[in-house]
Write a protein that holds these residues in place. Structure first.
Motif, PDB file in Angstrom:
ATOM      1  N   SER A 191      25.027 -37.573 -12.271  1.00  0.00           N
ATOM      2  CA  SER A 191      26.456 -37.715 -12.586  1.00  0.00           C
ATOM      3  C   SER A 191      27.184 -38.504 -11.507  1.00  0.00           C
ATOM      4  N   VAL A 192      26.871 -38.225 -10.241  1.00  0.00           N
ATOM      5  CA  VAL A 192      27.496 -38.978  -9.150  1.00  0.00           C
ATOM      6  C   VAL A 192      27.087 -40.452  -9.226  1.00  0.00           C
ATOM      7  N   PHE A 193      25.806 -40.699  -9.549  1.00  0.00           N
ATOM      8  CA  PHE A 193      25.343 -42.091  -9.687  1.00  0.00           C
ATOM      9  C   PHE A 193      26.103 -42.817 -10.784  1.00  0.00           C
ATOM     10  N   THR A 194      26.260 -42.172 -11.942  1.00  0.00           N
ATOM     11  CA  THR A 194      26.963 -42.853 -13.037  1.00  0.00           C
ATOM     12  C   THR A 194      28.438 -43.062 -12.708  1.00  0.00           C
ATOM     13  N   MET A 195      29.037 -42.106 -11.996  1.00  0.00           N
ATOM     14  CA  MET A 195      30.442 -42.289 -11.607  1.00  0.00           C
ATOM     15  C   MET A 195      30.595 -43.438 -10.617  1.00  0.00           C
ATOM     16  N   LEU A 196      29.694 -43.510  -9.634  1.00  0.00           N
ATOM     17  CA  LEU A 196      29.780 -44.594  -8.648  1.00  0.00           C
ATOM     18  C   LEU A 196      29.507 -45.951  -9.287  1.00  0.00           C
ATOM     19  N   SER A 197      28.540 -46.002 -10.180  1.00  0.00           N
ATOM     20  CA  SER A 197      28.268 -47.281 -10.843  1.00  0.00           C
ATOM     21  C   SER A 197      29.423 -47.672 -11.762  1.00  0.00           C
ATOM     22  N   THR A 198      30.103 -46.687 -12.318  1.00  0.00           N
ATOM     23  CA  THR A 198      31.283 -46.989 -13.139  1.00  0.00           C
ATOM     24  C   THR A 198      32.392 -47.580 -12.281  1.00  0.00           C
ATOM     25  N   ILE A 199      32.568 -47.024 -11.099  1.00  0.00           N
ATOM     26  CA  ILE A 199      33.598 -47.543 -10.196  1.00  0.00           C
ATOM     27  C   ILE A 199      33.257 -48.967  -9.762  1.00  0.00           C
ATOM     28  N   VAL A 200      31.973 -49.225  -9.478  1.00  0.00           N
ATOM     29  CA  VAL A 200      31.565 -50.561  -9.020  1.00  0.00           C
ATOM     30  C   VAL A 200      31.790 -51.602 -10.100  1.00  0.00           C
ATOM     31  N   PHE A 201      31.431 -51.261 -11.347  1.00  0.00           N
ATOM     32  CA  PHE A 201      31.536 -52.233 -12.431  1.00  0.00           C
ATOM     33  C   PHE A 201      32.847 -52.127 -13.203  1.00  0.00           C
ATOM     34  N   LEU A 202      33.795 -51.368 -12.693  1.00  0.00           N
ATOM     35  CA  LEU A 202      35.048 -51.137 -13.419  1.00  0.00           C
ATOM     36  C   LEU A 202      35.825 -52.420 -13.665  1.00  0.00           C
ATOM     37  N   ILE A 260      22.453 -58.504 -17.873  1.00  0.00           N
ATOM     38  CA  ILE A 260      22.544 -57.402 -16.907  1.00  0.00           C
ATOM     39  C   ILE A 260      23.361 -56.268 -17.498  1.00  0.00           C
ATOM     40  N   ASN A 261      24.446 -56.608 -18.181  1.00  0.00           N
ATOM     41  CA  ASN A 261      25.289 -55.589 -18.798  1.00  0.00           C
ATOM     42  C   ASN A 261      24.521 -54.827 -19.874  1.00  0.00           C
ATOM     43  N   ALA A 262      23.677 -55.517 -20.637  1.00  0.00           N
ATOM     44  CA  ALA A 262      22.881 -54.845 -21.667  1.00  0.00           C
ATOM     45  C   ALA A 262      21.879 -53.872 -21.040  1.00  0.00           C
ATOM     46  N   HIS A 263      21.257 -54.285 -19.940  1.00  0.00           N
ATOM     47  CA  HIS A 263      20.319 -53.397 -19.237  1.00  0.00           C
ATOM     48  C   HIS A 263      21.055 -52.204 -18.625  1.00  0.00           C
ATOM     49  N   PHE A 264      22.227 -52.466 -18.085  1.00  0.00           N
ATOM     50  CA  PHE A 264      23.025 -51.396 -17.498  1.00  0.00           C
ATOM     51  C   PHE A 264      23.440 -50.383 -18.572  1.00  0.00           C
ATOM     52  N   CYS A 265      23.795 -50.884 -19.743  1.00  0.00           N
ATOM     53  CA  CYS A 265      24.169 -50.011 -20.856  1.00  0.00           C
ATOM     54  C   CYS A 265      22.986 -49.143 -21.284  1.00  0.00           C
ATOM     55  N   ALA A 266      21.791 -49.744 -21.378  1.00  0.00           N
ATOM     56  CA  ALA A 266      20.599 -48.980 -21.764  1.00  0.00           C
ATOM     57  C   ALA A 266      20.264 -47.929 -20.717  1.00  0.00           C
ATOM     58  N   GLY A 267      20.399 -48.279 -19.437  1.00  0.00           N
ATOM     59  CA  GLY A 267      20.159 -47.303 -18.368  1.00  0.00           C
ATOM     60  C   GLY A 267      21.157 -46.157 -18.396  1.00  0.00           C
ATOM     61  N   GLY A 268      22.422 -46.486 -18.659  1.00  0.00           N
ATOM     62  CA  GLY A 268      23.442 -45.439 -18.754  1.00  0.00           C
ATOM     63  C   GLY A 268      23.194 -44.496 -19.913  1.00  0.00           C
ATOM     64  N   MET A 269      22.743 -45.044 -21.030  1.00  0.00           N
ATOM     65  CA  MET A 269      22.437 -44.184 -22.182  1.00  0.00           C
ATOM     66  C   MET A 269      21.238 -43.290 -21.883  1.00  0.00           C
ATOM     67  N   LEU A 270      20.244 -43.818 -21.186  1.00  0.00           N
ATOM     68  CA  LEU A 270      19.080 -43.018 -20.813  1.00  0.00           C
ATOM     69  C   LEU A 270      19.471 -41.887 -19.864  1.00  0.00           C
ATOM     70  N   ILE A 271      20.341 -42.186 -18.919  1.00  0.00           N
ATOM     71  CA  ILE A 271      20.804 -41.148 -17.983  1.00  0.00           C
ATOM     72  C   ILE A 271      21.567 -40.062 -18.730  1.00  0.00           C
ATOM     73  N   GLN A 272      22.427 -40.433 -19.667  1.00  0.00           N
ATOM     74  CA  GLN A 272      23.194 -39.426 -20.407  1.00  0.00           C
ATOM     75  C   GLN A 272      22.286 -38.583 -21.298  1.00  0.00           C
ATOM     76  N   ALA A 273      21.261 -39.205 -21.878  1.00  0.00           N
ATOM     77  CA  ALA A 273      20.301 -38.431 -22.683  1.00  0.00           C
ATOM     78  C   ALA A 273      19.534 -37.455 -21.797  1.00  0.00           C
ATOM     79  N   THR A 274      19.201 -37.877 -20.587  1.00  0.00           N
ATOM     80  CA  THR A 274      18.517 -36.987 -19.640  1.00  0.00           C
ATOM     81  C   THR A 274      19.416 -35.822 -19.253  1.00  0.00           C
ATOM     82  N   LEU A 275      20.682 -36.099 -18.978  1.00  0.00           N
ATOM     83  CA  LEU A 275      21.625 -35.027 -18.628  1.00  0.00           C
ATOM     84  C   LEU A 275      21.798 -34.047 -19.788  1.00  0.00           C
ATOM     85  N   PHE A 276      21.807 -34.555 -21.008  1.00  0.00           N
ATOM     86  CA  PHE A 276      21.900 -33.679 -22.173  1.00  0.00           C
ATOM     87  C   PHE A 276      20.671 -32.769 -22.262  1.00  0.00           C
ATOM     88  N   ALA A 277      19.481 -33.339 -22.041  1.00  0.00           N
ATOM     89  CA  ALA A 277      18.252 -32.538 -22.114  1.00  0.00           C
ATOM     90  C   ALA A 277      18.218 -31.474 -21.015  1.00  0.00           C
TER      91      ALA A 277
END
Length: 198
Positions: free
Chosen positions: A50-61, A147-164
């Motif tokens: 969660s901290v990683f996704t928040m920091l990456s969101t801030i970087v790419f905001l 890069i944005n497409a890869h970042f989107c796929a990585g973010g979706m994978l992280i959220q699916a992992t957090l859900f599991a």
């Protein structure tokens, strides 16, 4: 005479008791079932991702056109961080903490789904590469789109992992708290040896 009465009662009671008795007792180690889920490792993983996704969101905001999805994303990420913290704290097997962990893991499941939707919204913002007339800027823009497409796929994978992870911790909390039914009782079979005959 008073000394003989207890001896007679002891001689009568084993003969009248059944050889096999079946009783049901509470499972005294049921709280330890929660520790099988490795709550410390899963809780720290929830917090870290969660901290990683928040920091990456801030970087790419600055690159996102759809910033209205960022506020629910941050709120949901904070809820997942709180759920991970409570999962680590519930390692002490205190029943109210385990109940709080169950509730927060259910909230974290919903928050992960919200974050998945927000990730799709915020990371699918087009870059409009057709604005650039020169070839150099056009190539750079297309690389950024990839890069944005890869970042989107990585973010979706992280959220699916957090859900599991949230579902796993909620399932183990549910087993310990017994919110879905009465606590399970273990059958205990006691075998009485017949009195020795001389």
């Amino acid at each position: 005479m008073a000394e003989e009465v207890p001896a007679v009662e002891e001689a009568i009671s084993p003969a009248q008791s059944p050889l096999v008795t079946l009783t049901f007792q509470k499972h005294i180690h049921r709280k330890e079932k929660y520790l099988e889920a490795e709550p410390k490792a899963l809780g720290i993983t929830q917090i870290s991702l969660s901290v990683f996704t928040m920091l990456s969101t801030i970087v790419f905001l600055s690159n996102w056109g759809n910033t209205y999805a960022v506020i629910p994303f941050f709120i949901s990420s904070l809820l997942v961080i709180i759920a991970g913290s409570i999962a680590v704290a519930a390692k002490n097997l205190h029943l109210p903490t385990l109940r709080a962990c169950l509730v927060m893991q259910i909230v974290a499941c919903v928050a992960s789904i919200v974050n998945l939707a927000c990730t799709l919204i915020k990371d699918s913002a087009p870059y409009y590469c057709w604005h650039f007339d020169t070839m150099d800027y056009g190539e750079i823009c297309h690389k950024i789109e990839k890069i944005n497409a890869h970042f989107c796929a990585g973010g979706m994978l992280i959220q699916a992992t957090l859900f599991a992870i949230s579902v796993t911790l909620a399932a183990y909390c549910c087993k310990v708290v017994n919110c879905c039914g009465p606590p399970a009782k273990l059958p205990v079979i006691t075998v009485q040896a017949p009195p020795a005959q001389e």
